[in-house]
Design an enzyme around this catalytic site. Structure first.
Site, PDB file in Angstrom:
ATOM      1  N   GLN A 253       0.814  -1.209   0.000  1.00  0.00           N
ATOM      2  CA  GLN A 253       0.000   0.000   0.000  1.00  0.00           C
ATOM      3  C   GLN A 253       0.851   1.263   0.000  1.00  0.00           C
ATOM      4  O   GLN A 253       0.479   2.282  -0.596  1.00  0.00           O
ATOM      5  CB  GLN A 253      -0.930   0.001   1.214  1.00  0.00           C
ATOM      6  CG  GLN A 253      -2.005  -1.059   1.160  1.00  0.00           C
ATOM      7  CD  GLN A 253      -2.892  -0.911  -0.063  1.00  0.00           C
ATOM      8  OE1 GLN A 253      -3.609   0.075  -0.217  1.00  0.00           O
ATOM      9  NE2 GLN A 253      -2.836  -1.889  -0.965  1.00  0.00           N
ATOM     10  N   HIS A 256       1.567   3.369  -3.189  1.00  0.00           N
ATOM     11  CA  HIS A 256       0.570   4.216  -3.853  1.00  0.00           C
ATOM     12  C   HIS A 256       1.074   5.641  -4.039  1.00  0.00           C
ATOM     13  O   HIS A 256       0.720   6.304  -5.004  1.00  0.00           O
ATOM     14  CB  HIS A 256      -0.732   4.240  -3.048  1.00  0.00           C
ATOM     15  CG  HIS A 256      -1.674   3.137  -3.399  1.00  0.00           C
ATOM     16  ND1 HIS A 256      -2.540   3.207  -4.457  1.00  0.00           N
ATOM     17  CD2 HIS A 256      -1.894   1.933  -2.823  1.00  0.00           C
ATOM     18  CE1 HIS A 256      -3.258   2.100  -4.528  1.00  0.00           C
ATOM     19  NE2 HIS A 256      -2.887   1.307  -3.546  1.00  0.00           N
ATOM     20  N   GLU A 321      -8.766   3.222   6.350  1.00  0.00           N
ATOM     21  CA  GLU A 321      -9.415   2.827   5.100  1.00  0.00           C
ATOM     22  C   GLU A 321      -9.382   1.304   4.920  1.00  0.00           C
ATOM     23  O   GLU A 321     -10.403   0.657   4.722  1.00  0.00           O
ATOM     24  CB  GLU A 321      -8.703   3.508   3.935  1.00  0.00           C
ATOM     25  CG  GLU A 321      -9.229   3.098   2.565  1.00  0.00           C
ATOM     26  CD  GLU A 321      -8.364   3.605   1.444  1.00  0.00           C
ATOM     27  OE1 GLU A 321      -8.865   3.680   0.307  1.00  0.00           O
ATOM     28  OE2 GLU A 321      -7.177   3.920   1.680  1.00  0.00           O
ATOM     29  N   HIS A 322      -8.183   0.733   4.955  1.00  0.00           N
ATOM     30  CA  HIS A 322      -8.007  -0.721   4.833  1.00  0.00           C
ATOM     31  C   HIS A 322      -7.481  -1.274   6.160  1.00  0.00           C
ATOM     32  O   HIS A 322      -6.466  -0.794   6.667  1.00  0.00           O
ATOM     33  CB  HIS A 322      -6.975  -1.074   3.757  1.00  0.00           C
ATOM     34  CG  HIS A 322      -7.284  -0.540   2.399  1.00  0.00           C
ATOM     35  ND1 HIS A 322      -6.624   0.549   1.860  1.00  0.00           N
ATOM     36  CD2 HIS A 322      -8.172  -0.949   1.461  1.00  0.00           C
ATOM     37  CE1 HIS A 322      -7.081   0.784   0.641  1.00  0.00           C
ATOM     38  NE2 HIS A 322      -8.025  -0.098   0.377  1.00  0.00           N
ATOM     39  N   HIS A 415     -50.116  25.208   7.810  1.00  0.00           N
ATOM     40  CA  HIS A 415     -50.111  23.752   7.794  1.00  0.00           C
ATOM     41  C   HIS A 415     -51.389  23.203   8.439  1.00  0.00           C
ATOM     42  O   HIS A 415     -52.015  22.257   7.935  1.00  0.00           O
ATOM     43  CB  HIS A 415     -48.895  23.208   8.558  1.00  0.00           C
ATOM     44  CG  HIS A 415     -47.590  23.350   7.846  1.00  0.00           C
ATOM     45  ND1 HIS A 415     -47.025  24.562   7.559  1.00  0.00           N
ATOM     46  CD2 HIS A 415     -46.735  22.407   7.365  1.00  0.00           C
ATOM     47  CE1 HIS A 415     -45.868  24.374   6.940  1.00  0.00           C
ATOM     48  NE2 HIS A 415     -45.672  23.068   6.805  1.00  0.00           N
ATOM     49  N   HIS A 424     -62.595  18.353   7.768  1.00  0.00           N
ATOM     50  CA  HIS A 424     -64.001  18.742   7.616  1.00  0.00           C
ATOM     51  C   HIS A 424     -64.583  18.257   6.292  1.00  0.00           C
ATOM     52  O   HIS A 424     -65.731  17.812   6.240  1.00  0.00           O
ATOM     53  CB  HIS A 424     -64.129  20.259   7.753  1.00  0.00           C
ATOM     54  CG  HIS A 424     -63.944  20.741   9.154  1.00  0.00           C
ATOM     55  ND1 HIS A 424     -64.941  20.675  10.097  1.00  0.00           N
ATOM     56  CD2 HIS A 424     -62.853  21.262   9.778  1.00  0.00           C
ATOM     57  CE1 HIS A 424     -64.479  21.153  11.252  1.00  0.00           C
ATOM     58  NE2 HIS A 424     -63.221  21.517  11.080  1.00  0.00           N
TER      59      HIS A 424
END
Length: 454
Positions: A253, A256, A321-322, A415, A424
Site C-alpha cells: 500500500q 501508492h 481505510e483498509h 399547515h 371537515h
C-alpha cells in the site's frame, strides 16, 4: 499499559490526519472559476499546463476506442473481463439487497419507497503516475449496475500517451463517453459543464489532492461519492503472524504515493521488530521504493500493545481505510471492530485483492471518515425516495385532525388549515363551510375542531 511505539510517523498533521497545503485550495478555486466562465478554452489551457496534453478533441470516438482496444494484449482484456465479472456480481448482490416497498400503515394510508438511479454521473479514473484500471471497474461499472443512464469517464494521459489499458477497462465497464482529461480540470468540467462536456449530477472516483479539493469545493452543486485522501493500510497482527507477510503487505500500500499511512498494531514486540527490519530489506529491491520508502519513513508506524482486545480498540481509533487482520482467529475482528472502510480477514486475504480484483469496491473512506461512512457502492448512485397516498376519506380526515393539532403546537397555522380542510371535507362533507368560512379566512371553527379532536 500504554501502547509502545517502535516507530512513529514523522510528518505532523492536523486533527483530521491531513498534511495541510493552503495553496491547493486557492489553485483549485481558480481553475473551477475559470472553467465556469470560459468552458472548453480553459479546460484546454489547464490540461496543457498540468498534463502537457492538448489534442484536437479530448473525447474518444467509437472508432478511436476500437483502435485502442486492438492495441491492448488479449490477456489484459481477459483479465479486465474476469475482474469486472467479480465486481458486477458483488454490485448486483448489493442492489438486490435494496428493495422498493409499499406498506399500508393504517387503513387507507399507503407509504412507499423507491430507489431511483442518478441520471448523469461523472467517473474520475486517476492515472497520472500509474494506469489504474481497477478504478474504472469500481466507479463506471458500479454506476451502470445501479442503473445510471449516462456515465462519463475522464482519465489523464500518462506521460503524454493514451492509457490504452485504462481506456479498455472504461469501455468494457460501460462508459457512455470517454475523455482523456485529468486533474481538477476534468472534475470541474464535468461538474459545471462546457461546450463539449455535459454537466453531470454526481462525481465519483479517487484522485490526488487537487482532485479531492475540487470535489470538496463542488459538493452541493453536484453530489460526490466521498472525500478520499491518500490510501491507508492498518495491519493488526498477533504473535503467530509472519513478519515477512506483514512487511510485504505494508509496502504494497505504501507504494501508492509518498503520503500513504502504513500502520502495524501487534501484541508481539518480536513481530513488530522483525517486520520493521524486513520492510527496510524489501525496499532495497522494490521498483516503487522511491514512493513506498518515503511513505514508510514519513507515515509508517509500528505499535506494540498488551493484547488483541487493545489492538482492536486502538485500530478502531485510527478508523483506517483498509484494515488487514493477521491473527489466528481473524473473524474475531468482525465483532470487535466497527470503524474501517474495508476489512481483510486472514493471511489468505490481502488488501491488494480489494484494490485490484476480488470484487468489493476500493473507493473507501480515509482520514478517519470511516467513523461516519462506508465506501462507494451501488447505493451511492441511487436516490432513495418516498411516496405517500391516502386512499380513504376517513383516514384523511383522521390525519387532518392530527395534522391540525401537531402544526398548531409549532404555530404553523397554514399547515394546520391544510389538515383542517381535509378533516371537515372528508369527515362531514361540509362544502358550504369550506367554500364560505375557509374562503373568508375564519379560522375559529377549525381551531375548535382541532382542539376538541373533532
Amino acid at each position: 499499559m500504554a501502547p509502545t511505539y517502535l516507530k512513529r510517523k514523522a510528518v505532523q498533521e492536523d486533527g483530521q490526519g491531513v498534511k495541510t497545503n493552503e495553496g491547493v485550495a486557492s489553485i483549485v478555486k481558480g481553475v473551477i472559476d475559470d472553467i465556469r466562465i470560459n468552458g472548453d478554452a480553459s479546460v484546454r489551457t489547464y490540461s496543457e499546463r498540468f498534463d502537457k496534453w492538448a489534442p484536437e478533441s479530448f473525447s474518444l470516438s467509437d472508432e478511436d476506442i476500437k483502435g485502442i482496444l486492438k492495441q491492448v494484449p488479449e490477456q489484459i482484456i481477459n483479465d479486465i473481463k474476469e475482474v469486472q465479472k467479480n465486481v458486477r456480481t458483488f454490485a448486483e448482490a448489493q442492489k438486490d439487497s435494496l428493495k422498493d416497498f409499499e406498506l399500508e400503515i393504517q387503513p387507507g394510508v399507503f407509504l412507499g419507497q423507491k430507489n431511483n438511479p442518478i441520471e448523469n454521473v461523472g467517473a474520475y479514473i486517476p492515472g497520472g503516475r500509474y494506469p489504474l484500471l481497477a478504478s474504472a471497474h469500481m466507479t463506471i461499472l458500479t454506476a451502470k449496475v445501479a442503473g445510471v443512464k449516462h456515465v462519463i469517464g475522464c482519465t489523464p494521459p500518462i506521460q503524454g500517451q493514451l492509457p490504452t489499458s485504462t481506456i479498455a477497462a472504461m469501455h468494457l465497464a460501460g462508459a457512455d463517453e470517454i475523455f482523456i482529461l485529468g486533474g481538477v480540470q476534468a472534475v470541474a468540467a464535468m461538474a459545471v459543464g462546457t461546450e463539449t462536456i455535459r454537466k453531470v449530477d454526481f462525481i465519483a472516483g479517487p484522485g490526488n489532492a487537487f482532485v479531492a479539493e475540487g470535489k470538496r469545493q463542488l459538493f452541493g452543486e453536484v453530489g460526490i461519492d466521498l472525500f478520499a485522501g491518500p490510501t491507508e493500510v492498518l495491519i493488526v497482527a498477533d504473535e503467530h503472524a509472519d513478519p515477512y507477510t506483514v512487511a510485504t503487505d505494508l509496502l504494497s500500500q505504501a507504494e501508492h504515493g509518498p503520503d500513504t499511512p502504513a500502520i502495524l498494531i501487534t501484541n508481539s514486540r518480536e513481530v513488530a521488530e522483525k517486520s520493521i527490519e524486513l520492510v527496510d530489506k524489501l525496499l532495497v529491491n522494490l521498483p516503487t521504493a522511491g514512493l513506498a520508502g518515503v511513505s514508510w519513513r514519513d507515515y509508517g508506524e509500528a505499535i506494540v500493545v498488551d493484547d488483541l482486545d487493545e489492538a482492536f480498540a486502538l485500530a478502531d481509533e485510527y478508523a483506517a481505510e483498509h484494515v488487514q487482520i493477521l491473527t489466528q482467529n481473524p473473524r474475531q475482528a468482525l465483532q470487535k471492530m466497527k470503524n474501517f472502510g474495508a476489512i481483510f480477514l486472514g493471511e489468505g486475504t490481502c488488501v491488494s485483492y480489494g484494490d485490484k480484483c476480488i470484487g468489493t469496491n476500493h473507493v473507501l473512506p480515509t482520514r478517519k471518515a470511516a467513523r461516519y461512512t462506508g465506501g462507494l457502492w451501488v447505493g451511492k448512485f441511487l436516490r432513495t425516495v418516498t411516496y405517500q397516498e391516502v386512499r380513504n376519506n376517513e383516514a384523511s380526515a383522521k390525519l387532518g385532525r392530527l395534522c391540525g393539532r401537531a402544526a398548531r403546537a409549532e404555530t404553523f397555522e397554514g399547515h394546520a388549515r391544510s389538515g383542517d380542510l381535509r378533516a371537515h371535507k372528508f369527515l362531514n362533507d361540509q362544502h358550504d363551510w369550506i367554500n364560505g368560512k375557509l374562503a373568508a379566512g375564519d379560522a375559529r371553527p377549525r381551531v375548535e375542531a382541532s382542539q376538541n379532536g373533532a
